[in-house]
Design an enzyme around this catalytic site. Structure first.
Site, short mmCIF file in Angstrom:
data_model
loop_
_atom_site.label_atom_id
_atom_site.label_comp_id
_atom_site.label_asym_id
_atom_site.label_seq_id
_atom_site.Cartn_x
_atom_site.Cartn_y
_atom_site.Cartn_z
N ASN A 85 0.82 -1.21 0.00
CA ASN A 85 0.00 0.00 0.00
C ASN A 85 0.86 1.26 0.00
O ASN A 85 2.08 1.20 0.02
CB ASN A 85 -0.95 -0.03 1.21
CG ASN A 85 -2.28 0.63 0.92
OD1 ASN A 85 -2.36 1.59 0.17
ND2 ASN A 85 -3.34 0.09 1.51
N HIS A 115 24.34 0.34 10.51
CA HIS A 115 25.57 1.12 10.70
C HIS A 115 26.44 0.44 11.74
O HIS A 115 25.92 -0.18 12.68
CB HIS A 115 25.24 2.55 11.14
CG HIS A 115 24.42 3.28 10.12
ND1 HIS A 115 24.98 3.93 9.06
CD2 HIS A 115 23.07 3.43 9.98
CE1 HIS A 115 24.03 4.46 8.31
NE2 HIS A 115 22.86 4.16 8.85
N GLY A 142 -0.29 -1.66 8.84
CA GLY A 142 0.15 -0.29 8.54
C GLY A 142 1.08 0.27 9.61
O GLY A 142 0.90 0.06 10.80
N THR A 165 12.02 -6.41 15.62
CA THR A 165 13.46 -6.39 15.87
C THR A 165 14.10 -7.76 15.76
O THR A 165 15.32 -7.88 15.75
CB THR A 165 13.75 -5.84 17.28
OG1 THR A 165 13.13 -6.69 18.25
CG2 THR A 165 13.22 -4.42 17.43
N ARG A 180 6.44 -8.64 19.83
CA ARG A 180 6.56 -9.93 20.51
C ARG A 180 5.50 -10.86 19.94
O ARG A 180 4.39 -10.44 19.63
CB ARG A 180 6.35 -9.77 22.01
CG ARG A 180 7.36 -8.83 22.65
CD ARG A 180 7.61 -9.18 24.08
NE ARG A 180 8.43 -8.21 24.76
CZ ARG A 180 9.74 -8.07 24.63
NH1 ARG A 180 10.39 -8.82 23.79
NH2 ARG A 180 10.40 -7.15 25.29
#
Length: 190
Positions: A85, A115, A142, A165, A180
């Site tokens: 989208n 980085h 979204g 993550t 989670r």
């Protein structure tokens, strides 16, 4: 034989993004993005034709609604019937793979760019990338953000606004910041 900075980038090694070859690729992608994002009122068929010009691979029926933003495009591979989208951002210094039938909500951000933790390496302009893989028939809500190196399994669901993550197993639901896996998530029927 010394490898180019672009070859180092594609291999997931530290590279210097200020390298002229890399900068030239960014300029080419910028020109392509301008053309692509000017097609907001066009058909999905027109979008598909333009995606084939720059992306690494594009499956049958895949569509990305403009505006869309990426670094290079050639590191992005999307399967058949993928739907992305409005306002998606993909920082594709490394491979981004999105499996068949996956749907991605508006304003999702997928980052492969990373980085170094060493400040001297950062000051020297060094960067690196870690690939992101999203399986088949996943749903990314979204505003979700997917960080470098993450794999999201087939049929997984990512809640809106989540920051992913770490890897999300196939068939599970993950949400939150950091995301989670929800207890009791189960695989869909085949």
């Amino acid at each position: 034989m010394t490898r180019s900075q672009k070859e180092k980038m594609l291999a997931g090694e530290m590279y210097n993004a200020a390298d002229p070859e890399i900068q030239a690729e960014l300029v080419l992608t910028g020109a392509w993005l301008k053309r692509y994002n000017d097609t907001l009122g066009d058909t999905a068929e027109r979008w598909h034709a333009l995606l084939l010009e720059r992306l690494g691979s594009v499956g049958l029926g895949a569509a990305i609604r403009p505006p869309f933003h990426c670094d290079y495009g050639f590191n992005i591979r999307i399967g058949a019937w993928v739907y992305i989208n409005y306002n998606c951002v993909i920082l594709d210094v490394a491979a981004v793979t999105i499996g068949d039938g996956t749907a991605i909500g508006p304003a999702v951000q997928i980052y492969t760019a990373d980085h170094p933790h060493d400040p001297e390496q950062r000051q020297a302009g060094l960067q690196l990338g870690r690939p992101v893989s999203i399986g088949r028939h996943a749903w990314i809500g979204g505003g979700a953000i997917i960080l470098p190196g993450v794999t999201i399994g087939d049929h997984a669901v990512i809640g809106a606004g989540s920051v992913v993550t770490r890897d999300v197993p196939a068939g599970s639901t993950a949400m939150g910041n950091p995301a989670r896996v929800k207890a009791g998530g189960r695989l869909p029927k085949s």
